[in-house]
Design an enzyme around this catalytic site. Sequence first.
Site, mmCIF file in Angstrom:
data_model
loop_
_atom_site.group_PDB
_atom_site.id
_atom_site.type_symbol
_atom_site.label_atom_id
_atom_site.label_comp_id
_atom_site.label_asym_id
_atom_site.label_seq_id
_atom_site.Cartn_x
_atom_site.Cartn_y
_atom_site.Cartn_z
ATOM 1 N N PRO A 98 0.618 2.979 -7.345
ATOM 2 C CA PRO A 98 0.803 2.633 -8.764
ATOM 3 C C PRO A 98 1.565 1.330 -8.969
ATOM 4 O O PRO A 98 1.184 0.505 -9.812
ATOM 5 C CB PRO A 98 1.576 3.839 -9.317
ATOM 6 C CG PRO A 98 1.213 4.968 -8.429
ATOM 7 C CD PRO A 98 1.075 4.360 -7.065
ATOM 8 N N HIS B 262 15.074 -2.965 -7.316
ATOM 9 C CA HIS B 262 15.809 -2.159 -6.332
ATOM 10 C C HIS B 262 17.317 -2.279 -6.555
ATOM 11 O O HIS B 262 18.045 -1.274 -6.536
ATOM 12 C CB HIS B 262 15.450 -2.606 -4.907
ATOM 13 C CG HIS B 262 14.195 -1.989 -4.380
ATOM 14 N ND1 HIS B 262 12.938 -2.411 -4.731
ATOM 15 C CD2 HIS B 262 14.003 -0.944 -3.516
ATOM 16 C CE1 HIS B 262 12.028 -1.690 -4.112
ATOM 17 N NE2 HIS B 262 12.649 -0.780 -3.368
ATOM 18 N N ASN C 279 3.071 2.267 -2.149
ATOM 19 C CA ASN C 279 3.191 2.803 -3.500
ATOM 20 C C ASN C 279 2.058 2.210 -4.329
ATOM 21 O O ASN C 279 2.187 1.124 -4.894
ATOM 22 C CB ASN C 279 4.562 2.447 -4.091
ATOM 23 C CG ASN C 279 4.881 3.251 -5.335
ATOM 24 O OD1 ASN C 279 3.982 3.660 -6.071
ATOM 25 N ND2 ASN C 279 6.160 3.484 -5.585
ATOM 26 N N TYR D 85 0.745 -10.654 -10.362
ATOM 27 C CA TYR D 85 0.244 -11.541 -9.324
ATOM 28 C C TYR D 85 -0.994 -12.322 -9.785
ATOM 29 O O TYR D 85 -1.030 -13.562 -9.720
ATOM 30 C CB TYR D 85 -0.069 -10.738 -8.066
ATOM 31 C CG TYR D 85 -0.569 -11.545 -6.898
ATOM 32 C CD1 TYR D 85 0.287 -12.366 -6.177
ATOM 33 C CD2 TYR D 85 -1.910 -11.492 -6.516
ATOM 34 C CE1 TYR D 85 -0.166 -13.114 -5.092
ATOM 35 C CE2 TYR D 85 -2.376 -12.228 -5.438
ATOM 36 C CZ TYR D 85 -1.494 -13.030 -4.734
ATOM 37 O OH TYR D 85 -1.952 -13.778 -3.671
ATOM 38 N N TYR E 186 33.285 3.636 -1.596
ATOM 39 C CA TYR E 186 34.472 4.366 -1.141
ATOM 40 C C TYR E 186 35.712 3.470 -1.201
ATOM 41 O O TYR E 186 36.774 3.887 -1.675
ATOM 42 C CB TYR E 186 34.242 4.861 0.285
ATOM 43 C CG TYR E 186 35.424 5.580 0.891
ATOM 44 C CD1 TYR E 186 35.664 6.922 0.617
ATOM 45 C CD2 TYR E 186 36.302 4.907 1.746
ATOM 46 C CE1 TYR E 186 36.747 7.577 1.167
ATOM 47 C CE2 TYR E 186 37.378 5.549 2.309
ATOM 48 C CZ TYR E 186 37.601 6.888 2.017
ATOM 49 O OH TYR E 186 38.692 7.530 2.557
ATOM 50 N N ASN F 18 0.792 -1.223 0.000
ATOM 51 C CA ASN F 18 0.000 0.000 0.000
ATOM 52 C C ASN F 18 0.828 1.278 0.000
ATOM 53 O O ASN F 18 0.263 2.355 -0.177
ATOM 54 C CB ASN F 18 -0.935 0.032 1.219
ATOM 55 C CG ASN F 18 -2.054 -0.977 1.114
ATOM 56 O OD1 ASN F 18 -3.085 -0.736 0.493
ATOM 57 N ND2 ASN F 18 -1.847 -2.139 1.709
ATOM 58 N N HIS G 35 1.859 -1.129 -6.777
ATOM 59 C CA HIS G 35 1.026 -2.221 -6.258
ATOM 60 C C HIS G 35 -0.045 -2.616 -7.272
ATOM 61 O O HIS G 35 -0.283 -3.815 -7.499
ATOM 62 C CB HIS G 35 0.384 -1.797 -4.945
ATOM 63 C CG HIS G 35 -0.654 -2.753 -4.452
ATOM 64 N ND1 HIS G 35 -0.367 -4.039 -4.072
ATOM 65 C CD2 HIS G 35 -2.003 -2.605 -4.286
ATOM 66 C CE1 HIS G 35 -1.476 -4.654 -3.687
ATOM 67 N NE2 HIS G 35 -2.474 -3.801 -3.812
#
Length: 487
Positions: free
Chosen positions: A377, A412, A375, A387, A474, A373, A379
């Site tokens: 769009p 991600h 995000n 799904y 780094y 819930n 979902h």
Amino acid sequence: MGDRSERGSVKHKRRTTISGDAAGAQGKRGGAETLSGQVKEKEQRHETPANKHKNHSDAGDDAFSCHKLQESLLSSNSGYSNYRGILNWCVVMLVLSNARLVLENLIKYGILVDPIQIISLFLKDPYRWPALCLIIVSNVFIMAALYIERKLSVGTISEGTGTFLHGINLAALLFVPAGTVLSLTSMTPVGGVLALSVFTILFLKLYSYRDVNKWCREIRHIKARTLSRSHSYPSVHKANGTSGYTHVSYPANLTHRDIYYFIFVPTLCYELNFPRSPRIRKRFLLRRLLEMVFLMQLMLGLIQQWMVPTIQNSMKPFQDMDFSRIVERLLKLALSSCSSETASFTGTGGEWLPPSRADLLQNSETIPYFWSNWNIPVHKWCLRHFYKPMLVKGVNKFPAQLAVFFLSAFFHEYLVSVPLKMFRLWAFLGMMAQIPLAYFVGRFLRGNYGNAAVWMSLIIGQPIAVLMYVHDYYVLHYGSAAEGAAA
């Protein structure tokens, strides 16, 4: 004599107005009252000094008593729910503590906010602008999707061939920009994130575009005998008597205007006819645009002023493996990360996402509820195009949910590792770790405890991933130079 006559007349009147029964009842009541009065007088005569002292002491206790048996106001059984004063106190303490951190930051580092520096991160090479050029090239993939659908609508190519061509186009949307970002040395990490974000959004949009048009063809084939010719062409419906909008049916939607309208609409799920307001509210649109620009600048300012110094000061504790300092840096970064994330969410999606973030975080008692819930769009896209199709094909719910988490973890990691040009899988592992965390929270924590677990996973999880990526970046790019300087 006159007085006697008057008394006699009064007595006569009283005897004539009172009936025999009433007089008897009155006499009985009078006798009872007389008897009770005599008993009270006897009780008062026989009342001892000890009884008098006891009665006076009981009356004194009732008069000066200030305690009574009741539940604590902090107990759920008390029924007390007005904690506004405590809430206000928490807000004041939160504001004061953050104000102290802001003042400490300004005293220690001065003003670090520099909009020109942000622009230079996007445009490191102003003569080539690789990120912008890559975004312009994305129009090739949009046109490819449109012309494949046009060929499918008239039957020039088969469904199998169209599926194969769409697969190549969608795969190119992911691999072509990734290869470009990895190969160009002039591409900055910030520019790479921007370009890959645009291509990821296009991938999801064009996947939905392909699915919806395929569903329309299947419906058209089913209703081929009953579908009239006029349904395949646009018809105009008026709204409010003056302004109107065009209602489109397949395949009249396969136009350049339609597909580019979908590209710029803030949704990932395609429709032939999006719901529209009868007119454009220009003032409302301008106000929302100014709010978005302000909040985005606020987010960038928080990153420059607060997050960047904290991340830079975290490198030495990581190298020395000083766990106490690492935890201190992590907690400090969590505050700035949460603030910048809130500004980013409000600035980019707060106006058109249906639920507000505050309501979501207040009601999220399980990890799956939050991720399904936060995000809307994304979902909706996952539910509609990933799904539910898996459930239709016979896949069970739990493997389908795992597949959704895996897809989210992939994107991600894709949006982080490729721009940084290193693969550490921290974002992927962070998303996949939500699965056992969701099981634990759903199994053992409910209500306020579950909501607190959601908060902790959000506030602590993201700074951990940020510090891990920054540390690895780094070490990869500046580790040898730092060791040489130390030697």
